[in-house]
Design a protein around this motif. Structure first.
Motif, PDB file in Angstrom:
ATOM      1  N   ASN A  47      17.169   7.176  13.085  1.00 13.52           N
ATOM      2  CA  ASN A  47      16.329   7.131  14.245  1.00 13.52           C
ATOM      3  C   ASN A  47      15.458   8.420  14.430  1.00 13.52           C
ATOM      4  O   ASN A  47      15.672   9.193  15.398  1.00 13.52           O
ATOM      5  CB  ASN A  47      16.913   6.932  15.692  1.00 13.52           C
ATOM      6  CG  ASN A  47      16.125   6.438  16.774  1.00 13.52           C
ATOM      7  OD1 ASN A  47      14.644   6.343  16.307  1.00 13.52           O
ATOM      8  ND2 ASN A  47      16.569   6.322  17.985  1.00 13.52           N
ATOM      9  N   PRO A  48      14.896   8.735  13.452  1.00 13.63           N
ATOM     10  CA  PRO A  48      13.841   9.812  13.283  1.00 13.63           C
ATOM     11  C   PRO A  48      12.832  10.142  14.409  1.00 13.63           C
ATOM     12  O   PRO A  48      12.411  11.147  14.853  1.00 13.63           O
ATOM     13  CB  PRO A  48      13.442  10.116  11.934  1.00 13.63           C
ATOM     14  CG  PRO A  48      13.243   8.674  11.651  1.00 13.63           C
ATOM     15  CD  PRO A  48      14.276   7.920  12.244  1.00 13.63           C
ATOM     16  N   VAL A  49      12.366   9.229  14.895  1.00 16.31           N
ATOM     17  CA  VAL A  49      11.302   9.051  15.985  1.00 16.31           C
ATOM     18  C   VAL A  49      11.980   9.578  17.356  1.00 16.31           C
ATOM     19  O   VAL A  49      11.533  10.483  17.985  1.00 16.31           O
ATOM     20  CB  VAL A  49      10.588   7.644  16.138  1.00 16.31           C
ATOM     21  CG1 VAL A  49       9.608   7.824  17.152  1.00 16.31           C
ATOM     22  CG2 VAL A  49      10.065   7.333  14.790  1.00 16.31           C
ATOM     23  N   HIS A  50      12.987   9.029  17.721  1.00 17.51           N
ATOM     24  CA  HIS A  50      13.412   9.109  19.055  1.00 17.51           C
ATOM     25  C   HIS A  50      14.942   9.901  19.032  1.00 17.51           C
ATOM     26  O   HIS A  50      15.202  10.665  20.264  1.00 17.51           O
ATOM     27  CB  HIS A  50      13.684   7.924  20.021  1.00 17.51           C
ATOM     28  CG  HIS A  50      12.466   6.929  20.030  1.00 17.51           C
ATOM     29  ND1 HIS A  50      11.406   7.506  20.699  1.00 17.51           N
ATOM     30  CD2 HIS A  50      12.014   5.648  19.668  1.00 17.51           C
ATOM     31  CE1 HIS A  50      10.405   6.565  21.058  1.00 17.51           C
ATOM     32  NE2 HIS A  50      10.805   5.645  20.230  1.00 17.51           N
ATOM     33  N   PRO A  62      17.899   0.228   9.530  1.00 20.88           N
ATOM     34  CA  PRO A  62      18.174   0.594  10.808  1.00 20.88           C
ATOM     35  C   PRO A  62      17.284   0.063  11.829  1.00 20.88           C
ATOM     36  O   PRO A  62      16.285  -0.507  11.544  1.00 20.88           O
ATOM     37  CB  PRO A  62      17.875   2.027  10.748  1.00 20.88           C
ATOM     38  CG  PRO A  62      16.836   1.988   9.711  1.00 20.88           C
ATOM     39  CD  PRO A  62      17.043   1.042   8.828  1.00 20.88           C
ATOM     40  N   ILE A  63      17.908  -0.327  12.846  1.00 22.36           N
ATOM     41  CA  ILE A  63      17.100  -0.878  14.156  1.00 22.36           C
ATOM     42  C   ILE A  63      17.428   0.152  15.356  1.00 22.36           C
ATOM     43  O   ILE A  63      18.517   0.344  15.716  1.00 22.36           O
ATOM     44  CB  ILE A  63      17.337  -2.127  14.547  1.00 22.36           C
ATOM     45  CG1 ILE A  63      17.409  -3.020  13.070  1.00 22.36           C
ATOM     46  CG2 ILE A  63      16.384  -2.881  15.511  1.00 22.36           C
ATOM     47  CD1 ILE A  63      18.637  -3.496  12.699  1.00 22.36           C
ATOM     48  N   ALA A  64      16.321   0.451  16.156  1.00 21.38           N
ATOM     49  CA  ALA A  64      16.488   1.540  17.221  1.00 21.38           C
ATOM     50  C   ALA A  64      15.965   0.540  18.529  1.00 21.38           C
ATOM     51  O   ALA A  64      15.022  -0.448  18.275  1.00 21.38           O
ATOM     52  CB  ALA A  64      15.996   2.898  17.139  1.00 21.38           C
ATOM     53  N   GLU A  65      16.244   1.134  19.675  1.00 19.99           N
ATOM     54  CA  GLU A  65      15.645   0.430  20.948  1.00 19.99           C
ATOM     55  C   GLU A  65      16.672  -0.719  21.519  1.00 19.99           C
ATOM     56  O   GLU A  65      16.406  -1.530  20.686  1.00 19.99           O
ATOM     57  CB  GLU A  65      14.170   0.028  20.911  1.00 19.99           C
ATOM     58  CG  GLU A  65      13.088   1.303  20.623  1.00 19.99           C
ATOM     59  CD  GLU A  65      12.945   1.947  22.047  1.00 19.99           C
ATOM     60  OE1 GLU A  65      13.694   1.493  23.229  1.00 19.99           O
ATOM     61  OE2 GLU A  65      12.333   2.993  22.057  1.00 19.99           O
TER      62      GLU A  65
ATOM     63  N   HIS B  88      14.039  -8.170  10.305  1.00 17.69           N
ATOM     64  CA  HIS B  88      14.038  -6.503  10.415  1.00 17.69           C
ATOM     65  C   HIS B  88      12.599  -6.172  10.519  1.00 17.69           C
ATOM     66  O   HIS B  88      12.481  -5.317  11.342  1.00 17.69           O
ATOM     67  CB  HIS B  88      14.604  -6.165   9.033  1.00 17.69           C
ATOM     68  CG  HIS B  88      14.829  -4.379   9.157  1.00 17.69           C
ATOM     69  ND1 HIS B  88      14.196  -3.738   8.266  1.00 17.69           N
ATOM     70  CD2 HIS B  88      15.437  -3.704  10.268  1.00 17.69           C
ATOM     71  CE1 HIS B  88      14.534  -2.362   8.594  1.00 17.69           C
ATOM     72  NE2 HIS B  88      15.335  -2.447   9.828  1.00 17.69           N
ATOM     73  N   ALA B  91      11.852  -6.620  13.954  1.00 19.52           N
ATOM     74  CA  ALA B  91      12.203  -5.670  14.696  1.00 19.52           C
ATOM     75  C   ALA B  91      11.360  -4.173  14.646  1.00 19.52           C
ATOM     76  O   ALA B  91      11.242  -3.389  15.604  1.00 19.52           O
ATOM     77  CB  ALA B  91      13.868  -5.079  14.213  1.00 19.52           C
ATOM     78  N   PHE B  95       9.382  -2.247  17.646  1.00 16.72           N
ATOM     79  CA  PHE B  95       9.758  -0.953  17.727  1.00 16.72           C
ATOM     80  C   PHE B  95       8.622  -0.188  17.960  1.00 16.72           C
ATOM     81  O   PHE B  95       8.177   0.602  18.891  1.00 16.72           O
ATOM     82  CB  PHE B  95      10.733  -0.385  16.717  1.00 16.72           C
ATOM     83  CG  PHE B  95      10.910   1.041  16.493  1.00 16.72           C
ATOM     84  CD1 PHE B  95      12.150   1.728  17.388  1.00 16.72           C
ATOM     85  CD2 PHE B  95      10.056   1.990  16.050  1.00 16.72           C
ATOM     86  CE1 PHE B  95      12.241   2.958  17.531  1.00 16.72           C
ATOM     87  CE2 PHE B  95      10.156   3.301  16.112  1.00 16.72           C
ATOM     88  CZ  PHE B  95      11.128   3.985  16.861  1.00 16.72           C
ATOM     89  N   LYS B  98       6.263  -0.755  21.044  1.00 22.61           N
ATOM     90  CA  LYS B  98       6.881  -0.042  22.125  1.00 22.61           C
ATOM     91  C   LYS B  98       6.708   1.197  22.310  1.00 22.61           C
ATOM     92  O   LYS B  98       6.072   2.053  23.178  1.00 22.61           O
ATOM     93  CB  LYS B  98       8.401  -0.472  22.486  1.00 22.61           C
ATOM     94  CG  LYS B  98       9.049   0.071  23.819  1.00 22.61           C
ATOM     95  CD  LYS B  98      10.538  -0.293  23.761  1.00 22.61           C
ATOM     96  CE  LYS B  98      11.182   0.513  24.752  1.00 22.61           C
ATOM     97  NZ  LYS B  98      10.808   0.935  25.969  1.00 22.61           N
ATOM     98  N   PHE B  99       6.512   2.001  20.930  1.00 20.72           N
ATOM     99  CA  PHE B  99       6.097   3.371  20.722  1.00 20.72           C
ATOM    100  C   PHE B  99       4.926   3.599  21.046  1.00 20.72           C
ATOM    101  O   PHE B  99       4.565   4.491  21.748  1.00 20.72           O
ATOM    102  CB  PHE B  99       6.742   3.798  19.281  1.00 20.72           C
ATOM    103  CG  PHE B  99       6.251   5.211  19.224  1.00 20.72           C
ATOM    104  CD1 PHE B  99       7.100   6.158  19.310  1.00 20.72           C
ATOM    105  CD2 PHE B  99       5.097   5.436  18.479  1.00 20.72           C
ATOM    106  CE1 PHE B  99       6.907   7.593  19.010  1.00 20.72           C
ATOM    107  CE2 PHE B  99       4.681   6.847  18.083  1.00 20.72           C
ATOM    108  CZ  PHE B  99       5.765   7.867  18.454  1.00 20.72           C
ATOM    109  N   PHE B 132       3.022   9.869  14.216  1.00 13.90           N
ATOM    110  CA  PHE B 132       3.996   9.004  13.662  1.00 13.90           C
ATOM    111  C   PHE B 132       3.033   7.512  13.078  1.00 13.90           C
ATOM    112  O   PHE B 132       3.531   7.036  12.240  1.00 13.90           O
ATOM    113  CB  PHE B 132       5.128   8.418  14.639  1.00 13.90           C
ATOM    114  CG  PHE B 132       6.013   9.460  14.990  1.00 13.90           C
ATOM    115  CD1 PHE B 132       7.020   9.377  13.968  1.00 13.90           C
ATOM    116  CD2 PHE B 132       6.234  10.410  15.803  1.00 13.90           C
ATOM    117  CE1 PHE B 132       8.346  10.420  14.002  1.00 13.90           C
ATOM    118  CE2 PHE B 132       7.329  11.198  15.951  1.00 13.90           C
ATOM    119  CZ  PHE B 132       8.249  11.435  15.153  1.00 13.90           C
TER     120      PHE B 132
END
Lengths: 211, 211
Positions: A47-50, A62-65, B88, B91, B95, B98-99, B132
């Motif tokens: 999760n390099p963004v957040h 990977p999945i975040a949020e 994925h 997702a 993500f 939202k960002f 980003f």
């Protein structure tokens, strides 16, 4: 399906959502407890963004949020659906999830943190937001109907974390008298074994969500 | 399928998302132009919680919140899909949506409104967020691949509204030199006939999003 890892923290209400969803689906996972004061290379990699928990790593994906992860879980393991099937009901569930996060959760945190007159205003505003949830849950057992689902999981911080916030913050946002339906829901929800089993000790709960 | 109504305002970037999506799907709709200074009974009836545009009313079913509406449109009219099919990839799209809303859009508004040292900080922070997106779009024609999709629609405020904000706010967040890929995307995106056709006159664009 690869191996599923959850990078999380026991006290985080956002991480608990993920564990509940995976348990409802019967998906086994490895839990990687994150030290939030000294973040791990695996968290920073995935999760390099957040740089925040929770992160689910499915195989190498990977999945975040947390709300995004819940949708991913529901689309990947289709049995025991979390979201309703009908597009309009799905839209309503997503609408209320966003409302609960943006208005009730943030509202409760503000009511918790603020002082004096600002606290009074924040409490009033949060109570107004919770009134919409009271109206939504009235006449239903769970937000998702007869069984818990996506929306119950998203609201799942209310029975435990809101209670802690109210106690430590010296305030009451949803009392049993003015919020009878919401109050009854909190009792039914927290008694479900799969829900109870993931709840953290009360002491951990505030620290982890104030990063 | 009932008759589709969009309660919106021409200058609102959140409403434009909905019109783009419906046009991509080829869904006919009636546009009800809302007077944001004197909100209509139909808006208050169909979005009593937030009282904000856009609202889509499909038959008698109302849906609010632009990202929720986009998912509803994609699930209801399945041809010309907006979101990818793979869980994925879906997702990741959610993500980044939202960002873009939480960091880039709010960041750009803050950079626009603030003054002095606070403005400098807000610009710096917004530029970091846009970096980003630059990384995400690099090497791709559109955020969704060869064709525009959900994520392009969500980012669709950048070519028009960001440009207006930059001009009126006396700042530059994404110049062609430091953001070559994002800049190229804005050019390709805005040239698509279906996109261009819904964009409002520049004068309307700021007023409608500062409710």
């Amino acid at each position: 399906m690869g191996e599923v890892k959850v990078i999380g923290h026991t006290g985080s209400l956002f991480c608990t959502r993920i564990e509940w969803a995976l348990k409802i689906k019967g998906v086994e996972y490895e839990y990687l407890q994150e030290d939030l004061m000294n973040k791990s290379p695996i968290l920073l990699k995935y999760n390099p963004v957040h740089k925040k928990v929770p992160v689910v790593v499915d195989g190498e994906k990977p999945i975040a949020e947390s709300l995004v992860i819940l949708e991913y879980i529901d689309e990947t393991w289709k049995h025991n659906p979390l979201l309703p099937q009908d597009p309009h009901e799905r839209a309503l569930a997503r609408f209320w999830a966003k409302f609960a996060d943006d208005k009730c959760l943030i509202g409760a945190f503000e009511a918790f943190w603020k002082q004096g007159e600002e606290k009074e205003k924040a409490i009033e505003s949060a109570v107004e937001s919770f009134a919409f949830l009271e109206k939504e849950i009235k006449g239903k057992k769970f937000f998702s109907g007869e069984q818990i689902g996506y929306l119950d999981i998203v609201m799942g911080w209310i029975p435990h974390w809101l209670n802690v916030m109210e106690e430590v913050g010296g305030m009451k946002l949803i009392d049993a008298e003015n919020f009878p339906a919401l109050h009854e829901w909190t009792q039914s929800f927290i008694e479900i074994p799969i829900i109870k089993q993931v709840l953290p000790p009360r002491m951990l709960s505030l620290a982890a969500n104030n990063q």
